[in-house]
Design a protein around this motif. Sequence first.
Motif, mmCIF file in Angstrom:
data_model
loop_
_atom_site.group_PDB
_atom_site.id
_atom_site.type_symbol
_atom_site.label_atom_id
_atom_site.label_comp_id
_atom_site.label_asym_id
_atom_site.label_seq_id
_atom_site.Cartn_x
_atom_site.Cartn_y
_atom_site.Cartn_z
ATOM 1 N N ILE A 288 -7.610 -8.572 -3.500
ATOM 2 C CA ILE A 288 -7.635 -9.558 -2.419
ATOM 3 C C ILE A 288 -6.296 -10.253 -2.272
ATOM 4 C CG2 ILE A 288 -8.696 -11.722 -1.656
ATOM 5 C CD1 ILE A 288 -11.278 -10.822 -2.933
ATOM 6 N N GLY A 289 -5.638 -10.530 -3.386
ATOM 7 C CA GLY A 289 -4.353 -11.218 -3.329
ATOM 8 C C GLY A 289 -3.257 -10.412 -2.667
ATOM 9 N N ASN A 290 -3.440 -9.103 -2.548
ATOM 10 C CA ASN A 290 -2.424 -8.240 -1.940
ATOM 11 C C ASN A 290 -2.611 -8.061 -0.429
ATOM 12 O OD1 ASN A 290 -1.109 -7.727 -4.370
ATOM 13 N ND2 ASN A 290 -2.441 -5.989 -4.853
ATOM 14 N N ILE A 291 -3.687 -8.615 0.119
ATOM 15 C CA ILE A 291 -3.972 -8.417 1.537
ATOM 16 C C ILE A 291 -2.857 -8.934 2.445
ATOM 17 C CG2 ILE A 291 -5.498 -9.156 3.426
ATOM 18 C CD1 ILE A 291 -7.850 -8.834 1.534
ATOM 19 N N PRO A 292 -2.356 -10.167 2.269
ATOM 20 C CA PRO A 292 -1.296 -10.647 3.179
ATOM 21 C C PRO A 292 -0.054 -9.765 3.159
ATOM 22 C CG PRO A 292 -2.245 -12.473 1.956
ATOM 23 C CD PRO A 292 -2.783 -11.228 1.332
ATOM 24 N N ILE A 358 -4.651 -3.269 6.178
ATOM 25 C CA ILE A 358 -4.881 -3.580 4.761
ATOM 26 C C ILE A 358 -4.950 -2.303 3.934
ATOM 27 C CG2 ILE A 358 -6.559 -4.520 3.128
ATOM 28 C CD1 ILE A 358 -7.283 -6.593 5.259
ATOM 29 N N THR A 359 -5.731 -1.336 4.403
ATOM 30 C CA THR A 359 -5.898 -0.087 3.653
ATOM 31 C C THR A 359 -4.581 0.652 3.506
ATOM 32 O OG1 THR A 359 -8.142 0.114 4.528
ATOM 33 C CG2 THR A 359 -7.175 2.078 3.554
ATOM 34 N N LEU A 360 -3.864 0.828 4.612
ATOM 35 C CA LEU A 360 -2.596 1.546 4.564
ATOM 36 C C LEU A 360 -1.567 0.786 3.739
ATOM 37 C CD1 LEU A 360 -1.300 4.130 5.747
ATOM 38 C CD2 LEU A 360 -0.407 2.722 7.601
ATOM 39 N N GLY A 361 -1.526 -0.532 3.899
ATOM 40 C CA GLY A 361 -0.547 -1.328 3.165
ATOM 41 C C GLY A 361 -0.755 -1.309 1.667
ATOM 42 N N MET A 362 -2.000 -1.168 1.232
ATOM 43 C CA MET A 362 -2.285 -1.137 -0.204
ATOM 44 C C MET A 362 -2.042 0.234 -0.820
ATOM 45 S SD MET A 362 -5.720 -3.433 -0.630
ATOM 46 C CE MET A 362 -5.685 -5.229 -0.393
ATOM 47 N N MET A 363 -2.018 1.273 0.013
ATOM 48 C CA MET A 363 -1.914 2.631 -0.529
ATOM 49 C C MET A 363 -0.539 3.257 -0.360
ATOM 50 S SD MET A 363 -5.587 4.252 0.633
ATOM 51 C CE MET A 363 -5.174 5.831 -0.106
ATOM 52 N N ILE A 364 0.213 2.852 0.658
ATOM 53 C CA ILE A 364 1.502 3.484 0.951
ATOM 54 C C ILE A 364 2.638 2.547 0.562
ATOM 55 C CG2 ILE A 364 2.934 4.543 2.722
ATOM 56 C CD1 ILE A 364 0.373 6.059 2.112
ATOM 57 N N ALA A 365 3.597 3.094 -0.147
ATOM 58 C CA ALA A 365 4.740 2.299 -0.587
ATOM 59 C C ALA A 365 6.045 2.978 -0.170
ATOM 60 C CB ALA A 365 4.701 2.097 -2.102
ATOM 61 N N ASN A 366 6.093 3.429 1.055
ATOM 62 C CA ASN A 366 7.269 4.101 1.578
ATOM 63 C C ASN A 366 7.407 3.748 3.052
ATOM 64 O OD1 ASN A 366 8.649 6.464 3.024
ATOM 65 N ND2 ASN A 366 9.132 6.892 0.886
ATOM 66 N N LEU A 367 8.520 3.147 3.432
ATOM 67 C CA LEU A 367 8.695 2.666 4.796
ATOM 68 C C LEU A 367 8.711 3.804 5.814
ATOM 69 C CD1 LEU A 367 11.352 -0.152 4.262
ATOM 70 C CD2 LEU A 367 8.894 -0.391 4.636
ATOM 71 N N GLY A 368 9.199 4.972 5.407
ATOM 72 C CA GLY A 368 9.206 6.107 6.320
ATOM 73 C C GLY A 368 7.793 6.560 6.664
ATOM 74 N N ILE A 369 6.941 6.631 5.640
ATOM 75 C CA ILE A 369 5.551 7.029 5.874
ATOM 76 C C ILE A 369 4.826 5.957 6.669
ATOM 77 C CG2 ILE A 369 3.367 7.602 4.754
ATOM 78 C CD1 ILE A 369 4.958 8.713 2.412
ATOM 79 N N ILE A 370 5.104 4.701 6.378
ATOM 80 C CA ILE A 370 4.478 3.599 7.115
ATOM 81 C C ILE A 370 4.818 3.693 8.602
ATOM 82 C CG2 ILE A 370 4.620 1.102 7.517
ATOM 83 C CD1 ILE A 370 4.711 0.755 4.469
ATOM 84 N N ALA A 371 6.088 3.959 8.921
ATOM 85 C CA ALA A 371 6.501 4.050 10.331
ATOM 86 C C ALA A 371 5.721 5.139 11.053
ATOM 87 C CB ALA A 371 7.993 4.328 10.416
ATOM 88 N N ARG A 372 5.420 6.228 10.349
ATOM 89 C CA ARG A 372 4.698 7.327 10.982
ATOM 90 C C ARG A 372 3.203 7.055 11.070
ATOM 91 N NH1 ARG A 372 6.143 11.054 7.640
ATOM 92 N NH2 ARG A 372 4.198 11.576 6.607
#
Length: 417
Positions: A288-292, A358-372
């Motif tokens: 829960i603390g990682n949501i923001p 929330i789901t994507l932010g908690m699982m992905i730690a790569n800005l390139g993948i996030i952009a896609r």
Amino acid sequence: MIVGVLAALGLIAVLMILVSNSRLPRTLKSVLLVALAFRAIGASARYWVIEAVYGGTADARFYYRYGLEYAQRFAAFDFSPFWDTALWLRSGLLGTQFVMYPTAFVLQVIGPSILGAFIVFSLFSFCGLLGFLRAFRNTYPQVPPYRYARWIFLFPALWFWPSSIGKEALLLTGLGLAVGGFVGRQDKINWLLFLFGLGLVMLVRPPMAAVVILSIVLAQAIPQVGGWTARTAIQALFVVAIGLVGINFSLGQIGVEGFDVEGVENYMEREAGASEGRSAIETLGPGIGNIPLAMINILLRPFPWEAGSVMMAFSAIEIWGFWVVAWIRRRHLIYALRNWRENRLLRMAVPFIVLYSITLGMMIANLGIIARQRVFLFPFLFVMIEAVPRFARSRGAARPPGPGRRPVRPPGPGRGL
């Protein structure tokens, strides 16, 4: 290869003729014609980036190679790739393995051309965006449709990322069709369109299907403004029943051990990561603390000072350009947030934006993948900045009233963005 490209461009030309001869409003026609041209531009740009920037290393190459092999088998009336697991790349049919089949179908039609296949897949995603446009028009008939269409068809992320052979194009197709079917017309769900789109998302990426289904279940289960009717209550029961079965199936396909919070958390802990390369950021994981911070990563990053490459610079300009537009149209955004229960489209858009971020932010730690991967948020985000009150006239989008304000007369065609 040139034959396949010409065939794909010919398909775009045919679609342009159909749009030109349709009875659509002139401004919407113009947007769609430009959007179809952008399908070819986006596919070509994506192909060039893969070849010139990434040295040909991309999933699209991988899908093309296996899809071409399957297409050759299909041409010889050998359909064993559908059931012979020895020919499968993965043990399961869903996900990566499924993408091989539409790829093979496309190559069977246009011939062995990777750029031609890129263009056709880009047209698949175009169909998904038409589903979003249908949903918006049915929800806001008082708003000129070009206002929403210009964003979803011309925004760079939506014509660049889902323009290659791969999951992004198919997911955007399925998501748009599912939303268009779910919103329907006059609160009547188009079940065929809805289930087809949802099924496509399920076949391509079960984890995303779970988020989509949960958003739809919430949209249907949350009481709407004006209360329930017999029809909406029956529809809600069907949607919730289908949704629970779909969520359970989706979670089972991705290895979630139980249909509960603990099972989901265990899965996210296993899958969290993807933090290699220069675009890596800190891994968050469930909690829960990682949501923001998860939502910040998806909705705001990369920050301008994090752009260490040309692609990251474009990504930063893109996401911050969106928020500049959102600030300019903040009255619409505030109105949509305050009145998100007003219609079925908003009741799905808000939960999806929150849950997917929330789901994507908690699982992905790569800005390139996030952009896609955040490309699927933009059609919903643009709904938020084009949402208008029901009393708005057809001349243009109304300016949503703030607290204590009287409803204002909608602006004429020359006002607003």
